[in-house]
Scaffold this active site. Structure first.
Site, PDB file in Angstrom:
ATOM      1  N   HIS A 191       0.842  -1.455   0.011  1.00 26.72           N
ATOM      2  CA  HIS A 191      -0.097   0.265   0.019  1.00 26.72           C
ATOM      3  C   HIS A 191       0.925   1.068  -0.063  1.00 26.72           C
ATOM      4  O   HIS A 191       0.840   2.097  -0.579  1.00 26.72           O
ATOM      5  CB  HIS A 191      -1.096  -0.009   1.096  1.00 26.72           C
ATOM      6  CG  HIS A 191      -1.797   1.160   1.321  1.00 26.72           C
ATOM      7  ND1 HIS A 191      -2.857   1.204   0.260  1.00 26.72           N
ATOM      8  CD2 HIS A 191      -2.088   2.148   2.061  1.00 26.72           C
ATOM      9  CE1 HIS A 191      -3.556   2.326   0.559  1.00 26.72           C
ATOM     10  NE2 HIS A 191      -3.055   2.980   1.310  1.00 26.72           N
ATOM     11  N   GLU A 432      -4.057 -12.272 -23.455  1.00 23.74           N
ATOM     12  CA  GLU A 432      -3.460 -12.422 -22.354  1.00 23.74           C
ATOM     13  C   GLU A 432      -3.304 -13.716 -21.635  1.00 23.74           C
ATOM     14  O   GLU A 432      -2.947 -13.780 -20.668  1.00 23.74           O
ATOM     15  CB  GLU A 432      -4.408 -11.355 -21.281  1.00 23.74           C
ATOM     16  CG  GLU A 432      -5.646 -11.227 -21.203  1.00 23.74           C
ATOM     17  CD  GLU A 432      -6.299 -10.453 -20.302  1.00 23.74           C
ATOM     18  OE1 GLU A 432      -5.737  -9.876 -19.554  1.00 23.74           O
ATOM     19  OE2 GLU A 432      -7.476 -10.660 -20.302  1.00 23.74           O
ATOM     20  N   ASN A 455       0.089  -7.725 -18.873  1.00 25.14           N
ATOM     21  CA  ASN A 455       0.195  -7.827 -17.325  1.00 25.14           C
ATOM     22  C   ASN A 455      -0.226  -9.511 -17.092  1.00 25.14           C
ATOM     23  O   ASN A 455       0.331 -10.074 -16.491  1.00 25.14           O
ATOM     24  CB  ASN A 455      -1.057  -7.022 -16.765  1.00 25.14           C
ATOM     25  CG  ASN A 455      -0.586  -5.700 -16.904  1.00 25.14           C
ATOM     26  OD1 ASN A 455       0.456  -5.167 -17.376  1.00 25.14           O
ATOM     27  ND2 ASN A 455      -1.667  -4.799 -16.834  1.00 25.14           N
ATOM     28  N   ASP A 456      -1.426  -9.892 -17.466  1.00 26.23           N
ATOM     29  CA  ASP A 456      -1.785 -11.346 -17.401  1.00 26.23           C
ATOM     30  C   ASP A 456      -0.943 -12.280 -18.142  1.00 26.23           C
ATOM     31  O   ASP A 456      -0.540 -13.290 -17.852  1.00 26.23           O
ATOM     32  CB  ASP A 456      -3.096 -11.593 -17.594  1.00 26.23           C
ATOM     33  CG  ASP A 456      -4.118 -11.339 -16.407  1.00 26.23           C
ATOM     34  OD1 ASP A 456      -3.526 -11.630 -15.359  1.00 26.23           O
ATOM     35  OD2 ASP A 456      -5.005 -10.527 -16.596  1.00 26.23           O
ATOM     36  N   CYS A 503      -2.151  -3.149 -24.418  1.00 22.79           N
ATOM     37  CA  CYS A 503      -2.724  -2.193 -23.293  1.00 22.79           C
ATOM     38  C   CYS A 503      -2.076  -2.632 -21.704  1.00 22.79           C
ATOM     39  O   CYS A 503      -2.626  -2.268 -20.768  1.00 22.79           O
ATOM     40  CB  CYS A 503      -4.311  -2.480 -23.135  1.00 22.79           C
ATOM     41  SG  CYS A 503      -4.824  -3.929 -22.854  1.00 22.79           S
TER      42      CYS A 503
HETATM   43  C1  PEP Z   1      -3.568  -7.027 -18.927  1.00 22.07           C
HETATM   44  O1  PEP Z   1      -3.860  -8.108 -18.286  1.00 22.07           O
HETATM   45  O2  PEP Z   1      -2.501  -7.087 -19.407  1.00 22.07           O
HETATM   46  C2  PEP Z   1      -4.571  -6.020 -18.636  1.00 22.07           C
HETATM   47  C3  PEP Z   1      -4.475  -4.993 -19.047  1.00 22.07           C
HETATM   48  O3  PEP Z   1      -5.550  -6.279 -17.838  1.00 22.07           O
HETATM   49  P1  PEP Z   1      -5.592  -6.232 -16.380  1.00 22.07           P
HETATM   50  O4  PEP Z   1      -4.309  -5.518 -15.865  1.00 22.07           O
HETATM   51  O5  PEP Z   1      -6.819  -5.503 -15.897  1.00 22.07           O
HETATM   52  O6  PEP Z   1      -5.639  -7.607 -15.743  1.00 22.07           O
HETATM   53 MG    MG Z   2      -5.571  -8.814 -17.655  1.00 23.16          MG
END
Ligand code: PEP
Ligand code: MG
Length: 586
Positions: A191, A432, A455-456, A503
């Site tokens: 945090h 993803e 990210n995923d 993204c």
């Molecule tokens: C991702 O997984 O890259 C993504 C943009 O979605 P989130 O971070 O919301 O899982």
């Molecule tokens: Mg994601």
């Protein structure tokens, strides 16, 4: 002079005077009570809990307005703890059965709870220990009167040195007084790190020994870009860092001027830079920082922190207001991506392996009435301007086909009702999961666009939990496997002439800008505050150089080589690029 190293969690450099916060945990001696006093102690407990909850509701709302949803969720957790009979009942029982004061019962039970959390195998619980102490302190403050934290006495700009900071302490941060932070505990997603980034305070966490080596008033340099904490610097070191601070200032000032400039490479290739948002109010940041639209609207906020489900009209109003605010710029709405780390409501079934469980599009396809409500709202909003819909965590072609079928069903219903909507609403797939990346050519045939969610993709490809600080050093988009997957996805999409964008966080990380352009990406969606930084890189390079960089990266075997090469190359273009990086709020 002494130099310590920790984890850089909020970029920038500061030189300041240390303000040391030692452990402020309260110790409450046992005070026996008479049988006749039990009722009064139980009442005192209830009053203290209610007063604490009122404070927490205020804190949660204030934090959400000033720092965003992620920063405020911690207080929702605190509220949940104080509403939990499994927490409160043992305290009551202790007052009744052991005949002790409310404050003693609270401190003993919270200590036991903290110890239980500390011994859990799941790191998510261990990370909450600091929160448990924070709640303990809040309730005790209401029972035994004002306990002024030393932090409240701070009356001059200072660098805070602490073992760890509680959410309540960080929420009360005064940006004019706290200029830097160094703690012994914590990780990227703690945090305190999130708050420091959101407030733009240079911060280093996990700096072992910082507490025992610092006294109040010591001069301290916090290098939040590289993780250094320099105690009592010598003249030469101070001058070197003062020079860096000035360079960062100049760089940030120059970025602010570039919001209106086009994102075009030196050889004239246009790159679309979009913003990722979680709340409609972030649209202002997207526009202020020169975003060309929204490439990812995470709609989960509509579903979180409430027991009921958002209705169609409520959702429609949110989407329509976003479309109108964007005034013709594109808005990509991702259907709800709940599950895994974003579970909501008590009815959410606990799963043994939530990241691989019933989340995202899987959950939507199993809960059609809810899915259809969201799609109806999105479609109705599409009558007001350019909207696209995007499905998260698609792993099979059947999921895409099913989702498209549901959209067409909803279109038929709306048409029958005479409602207006865009009958050519573009429908895209988030890439993803490795499976989606590997069969991207199949998706590219049936989807209107692809968007790579790194990210995923990193989490699932590298088998590294994106929320676990113990494996954080393994979590990186610089891994050659990620590079290969992105390359294949872009190639598959281009072959089909299907638009493709990215993204995930990598899109806003300037370390990767050259590589992503070199791999053929021309649309990048990121945390809005990062748009000017990426734009600066875009406007400083030509595509041939990016393609050369991408080819070179393709020859590397390890993420370290990739990272070092890309950083060095980016630095040759903009030497102060990494120091000046803006605040990434995620
Ligand atoms: C991702 O997984 O890259 C993504 C943009 O979605 P989130 O971070 O919301 O899982
Ligand atoms: Mg994601």
């Amino acid at each position: 002079m002494k130099t310590l190293h920790g984890i850089p969690v909020s970029p920038g450099v500061v030189i300041g005077s240390a303000f040391v916060l030692d452990d402020e945990r309260m110790r409450i001696p046992r005070r026996p009570i008479r049988k006749g006093e039990v009722g009064r102690e139980l009442d005192r407990l209830d009053e203290a809990v209610e007063a604490s909850k009122r404070e927490l509701v205020r804190l949660r709302d204030m934090t959400e307005v000033s720092l965003g949803a992620e920063a405020s969720t911690v207080f929702a957790f605190h509220l949940g703890v104080l509403a939990d009979p499994a927490v409160l009942e043992p305290i009551r029982r202790r007052i009744r059965e052991s005949r002790v004061s409310a404050e003693h019962a609270v401190s003993e039970e919270f200590r036991a709870l903290a110890e239980r959390f500390e011994s859990m195998a799941d790191s998510a619980f261990r990370m909450k220990v600091n929160d448990i102490w924070d709640i303990d302190r809040r309730v005790l403050r209401h029972l035994i009167g004002e306990h002024r934290s030393r932090l409240d006495t701070l009356d001059h700009p200072a660098v805070i040195i602490a073992h760890d900071l509680t959410p309540s302490q960080t929420a009360a941060f005064d940006r004019t007084k706290i200029v830097g932070l160094a703690t012994e505990a914590g990780g990227q997603t703690s945090h305190v790190s999130i708050i420091a980034r959101a407030m733009g305070i240079p911060a280093v966490v996990g700096a072992q020994g910082v507490l025992s080596n610092t006294v109040d008033g010591d001069e301290v340099i916090v290098d939040g870009s590289h993780g250094g904490v320099i105690l009592r610097p010598d003249e030469q070191t101070r001058e070197r860092y003062a020079g860096r601070i000035e360079a960062i200032r100049r760089f940030r000032r120059s970025l602010a001027d570039s919001a209106a400039e086009p994102a075009v490479t030196t050889d004239g290739v246009a790159v679309e830079l979009l913003g990722n948002i979680e709340f409609p109010r972030e649209l202002d940041t997207v526009l202020e920082f020169g975003g060309a639209g929204v490439g990812l609207f995470r709609t989960e906020f509509l579903y979180l922190n409430r027991d009921d489900e958002p209705g169609e009209d409520e959702q429609y109003e949110v989407y329509r207001s976003c479309v109108e605010r964007l005034a013709g710029r594109p808005l990509v709405i991702r259907t709800m991506d709940l599950g895994s780390d974003k579970q909501h409501g008590e009815h959410w079934r606990r799963e043994r392996n939530p990241a691989l469980g019933c989340r995202s599009i899987r959950y939507c396809l199993q809960n059609l009435p809810m899915f259809k409500r969201q799609l109806r709202a999105i479609l109705r909003a599409s009558a007001s301007g350019p909207v696209k819909v995007m499905f998260p965590l698609v792993t099979t072609i059947h999921e895409l086909r099913q989702a498209k079928m549901v959209v067409r069903d909803v279109m038929d219903d709306l048409a029958e009702e005479g409602a207006e909507f865009d009958s050519h609403l573009p429908m895209g797939v988030m890439v993803e999961a490795p499976s989606a990346a590997i069969i991207a050519s199949i998706f590219a045939r049936e989807a209107d666009f692809l968007s790579i969610g790194t990210n995923d993709l990193v989490q699932y490809t590298l088998a590294v939990d994106r929320t676990n600080e113990r494996v954080a050093s393994l979590y990186t988009a610089a891994h050659p496997a990620i590079h290969r997957l992105i390359k294949d996805v872009v190639r598959a999409a281009r072959r089909r002439q299907t638009p493709v964008s990215i993204c995930g966080e990598a899109a806003g990380d300037i370390e990767f800008t050259l590589l992503l352009l070199g791999l053929g990406l021309r649309s990048l969606s990121m945390t809005p505050t990062l748009i000017p930084h990426v734009k600066r890189i875009v406007r400083s390079v030509d595509i041939k150089a990016c393609e050369r960089a991408a080819r070179k990266v393709g020859s590397f075997e390890s993420e370290r080589q990739v990272s070092a090469f890309l950083r060095d190359l980016t630095r040759t273009i903009i030497p102060e690029a990494f120091d000046g990086r803006a605040v990434d709020e995620r």
